[in-house]
Write an enzyme that holds these catalytic residues in place. Sequence first.
Site, PDB file in Angstrom:
ATOM      1  CE  LYS A 145      -5.925  -1.404  -1.533  1.00 41.82           C
ATOM      2  NZ  LYS A 145      -5.655  -1.883  -0.153  1.00 41.82           N
ATOM      3  CG  HIS A 163      -1.489  -3.945  11.478  1.00 39.84           C
ATOM      4  ND1 HIS A 163      -1.034  -5.213  11.215  1.00 39.84           N
ATOM      5  CD2 HIS A 163      -1.066  -3.166  10.433  1.00 39.84           C
ATOM      6  CE1 HIS A 163      -0.365  -5.207  10.073  1.00 39.84           C
ATOM      7  NE2 HIS A 163      -0.373  -3.984   9.577  1.00 39.84           N
ATOM      8  CG  HIS A 192      -4.819   1.248   6.309  1.00 42.51           C
ATOM      9  ND1 HIS A 192      -4.303   0.185   5.593  1.00 42.51           N
ATOM     10  CD2 HIS A 192      -3.890   1.555   7.241  1.00 42.51           C
ATOM     11  CE1 HIS A 192      -3.117  -0.135   6.086  1.00 42.51           C
ATOM     12  NE2 HIS A 192      -2.841   0.681   7.083  1.00 42.51           N
ATOM     13  N   PRO A 216      -8.682  -3.983  10.337  1.00 40.08           N
ATOM     14  CG  PRO A 216      -7.217  -2.836   8.923  1.00 40.08           C
ATOM     15  CD  PRO A 216      -7.464  -3.155  10.376  1.00 40.08           C
ATOM     16  N   GLY A 223      -2.716  -9.399   7.455  1.00 40.40           N
ATOM     17  CA  GLY A 223      -1.355  -9.912   7.260  1.00 40.40           C
ATOM     18  C   GLY A 223      -1.190 -10.617   5.930  1.00 40.40           C
ATOM     19  CD  GLU A 239     -12.760  -1.579   2.661  1.00 31.37           C
ATOM     20  OE1 GLU A 239     -12.044  -2.397   2.060  1.00 31.37           O
ATOM     21  OE2 GLU A 239     -13.443  -1.878   3.655  1.00 31.37           O
ATOM     22  CG  HIS A 269      -1.686  -0.024  12.450  1.00 32.52           C
ATOM     23  ND1 HIS A 269      -2.952  -0.131  11.925  1.00 32.52           N
ATOM     24  CD2 HIS A 269      -0.876   0.255  11.399  1.00 32.52           C
ATOM     25  CE1 HIS A 269      -2.921   0.076  10.626  1.00 32.52           C
ATOM     26  NE2 HIS A 269      -1.664   0.304  10.274  1.00 32.52           N
ATOM     27  CG  ASN A 270       3.398   0.927  11.512  1.00 30.39           C
ATOM     28  OD1 ASN A 270       3.015  -0.145  11.930  1.00 30.39           O
ATOM     29  ND2 ASN A 270       3.749   1.119  10.260  1.00 30.39           N
ATOM     30  CG  ASP A 293       3.026   4.748   6.714  1.00 30.22           C
ATOM     31  OD1 ASP A 293       3.090   5.941   7.057  1.00 30.22           O
ATOM     32  OD2 ASP A 293       2.055   4.270   6.097  1.00 30.22           O
TER      33      ASP A 293
END
Length: 402
Positions: A401, A318, A172, A294, A321, A158, A262-263, A74
């Site tokens: 979501k 990021h 996100h 987040p 986890g 959110e 963040h990727n 991603d």
Amino acid sequence: MKWIKYEDGYRIPIKSWCETLEPDALKQAVNLASHPAIFKHVALMPDCHVGFGMPIGGVIAASGAILPSAVGVDIGCGMIAVETDIPAERFAEMSFRRSLQNALKERIPVGEGMAHRTAQAWDGFERYLEVNGRVCDFPNGLDRRNLGTLGGGNHFIELQKSDDGFVWLMIHSGSRNLGQRVEKHYQAVARQLNEMFKVELPDPSLAFLPTDSKEGKEYYRDMKFALEYALENRRRMMMRFKETVAEFVPEVNFRREINIHHNYAAFEEHFGEKFCIHRKGATSAKTGEIGIIPGSMGTASYIVRGLGNPESFMSCSHGAGRVLSRTAACQKLTVEECDAALNGIVHERWNKYRGFGKSARRGLLDLSEAPQAYKEIDSVIAAEADLVEPLVRLTPLAVLKG
């Protein structure tokens, strides 16, 4: 940050939270640390967990090489957040929040495989094609329909409130199917090149492309296109989010906006030399840089300021986890405990698990994004006090979501 040195010379960072790392994630870090192109060390963030080839929540500096698996599938996955001047009391009523969420679902396609019915106009497509022509199928018709859509998995929209009592908007999401195709194509190219030149690797999935090669330059070009696409994808969804909020609260003013990846991989100077820095599930945290970390669904998120720690290659976590895989979460958690963790937060009902194998056939509900499937975000933030300074703590009012 402390280090441990192994007999053959490679090093990985050791902190107290590393004791809880999955063995497979630690093994991936060890493999990376012995990679011929990796400089100095592998930096692991407190949200680190197992990924493909490289653990998610890891940062590496590569010399003369770029690794598709160290960016991930991603490409450009990241965060966007907007601060408002709306007092959180305006959204005190659950029904008011529910109405806002329903309006959002009418404007933003949400979920895996969900897209706009028609192609979306963006000059980025034409700019790419004019310079490069069509490379594989980048971009294709699906990319045009996916622009401005959320996707599935851990991606979310959110409505949040800050500890000082104001509403924030956060999203996100990433490059949708485009980034996955770019990674798949160049991962195959990298493996073929490494096999051709008989490059010895600790793991075949860590295949790399020389940055000065034709293939390396092409990957970097297409990765940057996916990054631009992901940035625009988040921007468009946030535009719809702001329009919707303004219909519910017409007097709203939108303040600062933060939109980050963040990727990705980028050429940066560290320790006096220029390297290709790979951040896979990690956020840039240069001195004074504003970032977003987040939490999991239903838990707090943070706006942070980077401290520029050189040993992390000026990076931070990021997110929270995972502690449970998607399948394990669906098997071990119950709807009752997951609903309890989301008490007072507007959220969608749990859908059927769409995984593969026996677990899917048992008709399990998809609880893979419940808070219990992730690490505790406040502990993650505390573990990286030498990487970032927390500025704003945000707690969710409503979560949508994919």
